[in-house]
Motif scaffolding. Structure first.
Motif, PDB file in Angstrom:
ATOM      1  N   GLU A  43       0.834  -1.207   0.000  1.00  0.00           N
ATOM      2  CA  GLU A  43       0.000   0.000   0.000  1.00  0.00           C
ATOM      3  C   GLU A  43       0.869   1.258   0.000  1.00  0.00           C
ATOM      4  O   GLU A  43       0.576   2.218  -0.718  1.00  0.00           O
ATOM      5  N   ALA A  44       1.941   1.258   0.800  1.00  0.00           N
ATOM      6  CA  ALA A  44       2.828   2.419   0.867  1.00  0.00           C
ATOM      7  C   ALA A  44       3.509   2.670  -0.473  1.00  0.00           C
ATOM      8  O   ALA A  44       3.688   3.814  -0.882  1.00  0.00           O
ATOM      9  N   LEU A  45       3.890   1.597  -1.161  1.00  0.00           N
ATOM     10  CA  LEU A  45       4.573   1.723  -2.448  1.00  0.00           C
ATOM     11  C   LEU A  45       3.598   1.880  -3.610  1.00  0.00           C
ATOM     12  O   LEU A  45       3.999   2.267  -4.712  1.00  0.00           O
ATOM     13  N   GLY A  46       2.338   1.532  -3.376  1.00  0.00           N
ATOM     14  CA  GLY A  46       1.340   1.623  -4.442  1.00  0.00           C
ATOM     15  C   GLY A  46       1.540   0.588  -5.527  1.00  0.00           C
ATOM     16  O   GLY A  46       1.241   0.844  -6.697  1.00  0.00           O
ATOM     17  N   ALA A  47       2.075  -0.576  -5.143  1.00  0.00           N
ATOM     18  CA  ALA A  47       2.344  -1.617  -6.139  1.00  0.00           C
ATOM     19  C   ALA A  47       2.222  -2.994  -5.498  1.00  0.00           C
ATOM     20  O   ALA A  47       2.485  -3.163  -4.307  1.00  0.00           O
ATOM     21  N   THR A  48       1.831  -3.970  -6.296  1.00  0.00           N
ATOM     22  CA  THR A  48       1.788  -5.353  -5.848  1.00  0.00           C
ATOM     23  C   THR A  48       3.186  -5.939  -5.991  1.00  0.00           C
ATOM     24  O   THR A  48       3.775  -5.888  -7.073  1.00  0.00           O
ATOM     25  N   LEU A  49       3.720  -6.470  -4.903  1.00  0.00           N
ATOM     26  CA  LEU A  49       5.068  -7.022  -4.914  1.00  0.00           C
ATOM     27  C   LEU A  49       5.071  -8.537  -5.094  1.00  0.00           C
ATOM     28  O   LEU A  49       6.029  -9.096  -5.628  1.00  0.00           O
ATOM     29  N   LEU A  50       4.004  -9.183  -4.628  1.00  0.00           N
ATOM     30  CA  LEU A  50       3.923 -10.639  -4.667  1.00  0.00           C
ATOM     31  C   LEU A  50       2.614 -11.081  -5.290  1.00  0.00           C
ATOM     32  O   LEU A  50       1.558 -10.543  -4.969  1.00  0.00           O
ATOM     33  N   GLU A  51       2.705 -12.067  -6.163  1.00  0.00           N
ATOM     34  CA  GLU A  51       1.521 -12.737  -6.680  1.00  0.00           C
ATOM     35  C   GLU A  51       1.295 -13.943  -5.794  1.00  0.00           C
ATOM     36  O   GLU A  51       2.178 -14.792  -5.666  1.00  0.00           O
ATOM     37  N   ARG A  52       0.129 -14.000  -5.151  1.00  0.00           N
ATOM     38  CA  ARG A  52      -0.144 -15.086  -4.219  1.00  0.00           C
ATOM     39  C   ARG A  52      -1.309 -15.931  -4.718  1.00  0.00           C
ATOM     40  O   ARG A  52      -2.309 -15.408  -5.168  1.00  0.00           O
ATOM     41  N   THR A  53      -1.150 -17.237  -4.598  1.00  0.00           N
ATOM     42  CA  THR A  53      -2.259 -18.167  -4.789  1.00  0.00           C
ATOM     43  C   THR A  53      -2.272 -19.048  -3.548  1.00  0.00           C
ATOM     44  O   THR A  53      -1.410 -18.926  -2.675  1.00  0.00           O
ATOM     45  N   THR A  54      -3.236 -19.950  -3.479  1.00  0.00           N
ATOM     46  CA  THR A  54      -3.295 -20.830  -2.314  1.00  0.00           C
ATOM     47  C   THR A  54      -2.111 -21.788  -2.261  1.00  0.00           C
ATOM     48  O   THR A  54      -1.762 -22.284  -1.206  1.00  0.00           O
ATOM     49  N   ARG A  55      -1.475 -22.022  -3.398  1.00  0.00           N
ATOM     50  CA  ARG A  55      -0.380 -22.985  -3.435  1.00  0.00           C
ATOM     51  C   ARG A  55       0.992 -22.398  -3.731  1.00  0.00           C
ATOM     52  O   ARG A  55       1.999 -23.080  -3.587  1.00  0.00           O
ATOM     53  N   SER A  56       1.055 -21.150  -4.175  1.00  0.00           N
ATOM     54  CA  SER A  56       2.365 -20.612  -4.527  1.00  0.00           C
ATOM     55  C   SER A  56       2.431 -19.107  -4.328  1.00  0.00           C
ATOM     56  O   SER A  56       1.419 -18.441  -4.124  1.00  0.00           O
ATOM     57  N   MET A  57       3.636 -18.621  -4.407  1.00  0.00           N
ATOM     58  CA  MET A  57       3.909 -17.209  -4.280  1.00  0.00           C
ATOM     59  C   MET A  57       5.059 -16.887  -5.224  1.00  0.00           C
ATOM     60  O   MET A  57       6.008 -17.653  -5.334  1.00  0.00           O
ATOM     61  N   SER A  58       4.946 -15.768  -5.939  1.00  0.00           N
ATOM     62  CA  SER A  58       6.040 -15.346  -6.817  1.00  0.00           C
ATOM     63  C   SER A  58       6.125 -13.828  -6.803  1.00  0.00           C
ATOM     64  O   SER A  58       5.157 -13.134  -6.499  1.00  0.00           O
ATOM     65  N   LEU A  59       7.305 -13.343  -7.124  1.00  0.00           N
ATOM     66  CA  LEU A  59       7.520 -11.904  -7.179  1.00  0.00           C
ATOM     67  C   LEU A  59       6.978 -11.340  -8.484  1.00  0.00           C
ATOM     68  O   LEU A  59       7.122 -11.963  -9.540  1.00  0.00           O
ATOM     69  N   THR A  60       6.385 -10.171  -8.398  1.00  0.00           N
ATOM     70  CA  THR A  60       6.007  -9.451  -9.605  1.00  0.00           C
ATOM     71  C   THR A  60       7.268  -8.776 -10.135  1.00  0.00           C
ATOM     72  O   THR A  60       8.322  -8.789  -9.484  1.00  0.00           O
ATOM     73  N   GLN A  61       7.170  -8.148 -11.296  1.00  0.00           N
ATOM     74  CA  GLN A  61       8.310  -7.408 -11.842  1.00  0.00           C
ATOM     75  C   GLN A  61       8.728  -6.314 -10.872  1.00  0.00           C
ATOM     76  O   GLN A  61       9.913  -6.138 -10.584  1.00  0.00           O
ATOM     77  N   VAL A  62       7.761  -5.581 -10.340  1.00  0.00           N
ATOM     78  CA  VAL A  62       8.056  -4.531  -9.354  1.00  0.00           C
ATOM     79  C   VAL A  62       8.658  -5.161  -8.107  1.00  0.00           C
ATOM     80  O   VAL A  62       9.605  -4.623  -7.517  1.00  0.00           O
ATOM     81  N   GLY A  63       8.135  -6.306  -7.704  1.00  0.00           N
ATOM     82  CA  GLY A  63       8.659  -7.010  -6.534  1.00  0.00           C
ATOM     83  C   GLY A  63      10.125  -7.368  -6.702  1.00  0.00           C
ATOM     84  O   GLY A  63      10.918  -7.261  -5.756  1.00  0.00           O
ATOM     85  N   GLU A  64      10.505  -7.782  -7.903  1.00  0.00           N
ATOM     86  CA  GLU A  64      11.909  -8.105  -8.169  1.00  0.00           C
ATOM     87  C   GLU A  64      12.794  -6.865  -8.051  1.00  0.00           C
ATOM     88  O   GLU A  64      13.890  -6.925  -7.499  1.00  0.00           O
ATOM     89  N   GLU A  65      12.299  -5.742  -8.547  1.00  0.00           N
ATOM     90  CA  GLU A  65      13.058  -4.499  -8.455  1.00  0.00           C
ATOM     91  C   GLU A  65      13.182  -4.038  -7.005  1.00  0.00           C
ATOM     92  O   GLU A  65      14.250  -3.598  -6.571  1.00  0.00           O
TER      93      GLU A  65
END
Length: 98
Positions: free
Chosen positions: A45-67
């Motif tokens: 919320e502070a950054l105004g961007a989604t950092l992680l894509e979450r599902t019930t079984r996995s989690m991955s970094l978004t492009q912004v999350g990687e940066e």
């Protein structure tokens, strides 16, 4: 541009990214998974961007999350360097030798 976030939230994100799971990161940080999830949500919320894509079984970094991860790793190293510099300053002998 001024962004206001808690460095503890950034540390939480760093732990999740490095461990690849909320469970392992929560154990490392000695907090509950729900508290960890709230910290990540606050950071997003502070950054105004989604950092992680979450599902019930996995989690991955978004492009912004990687940066953000790369920046957080650099910040963590800089903090360690600052602490080491302060430690070396404290360990030096001071005063007049008689």
């Amino acid at each position: 541009m001024r962004i206001n976030f808690d460095f503890g939230d950034l540390e939480a994100f760093l732990a999740v990214a490095e461990h690849g799971s909320f469970r392992a990161a929560a154990e490392t940080l000695a907090i509950s998974q729900s508290a960890l999830s709230r910290r990540i949500q606050k950071l997003e919320e502070a950054l105004g961007a989604t950092l992680l894509e979450r599902t019930t079984r996995s989690m991955s970094l978004t492009q912004v999350g990687e940066e953000v991860l790369l920046a957080a790793q650099r910040m963590s190293l800089a903090a360690l360097d600052a602490a080491a510099a302060a430690e070396s300053e404290r360990s030096e002998i001071r005063g007049e030798l008689r």
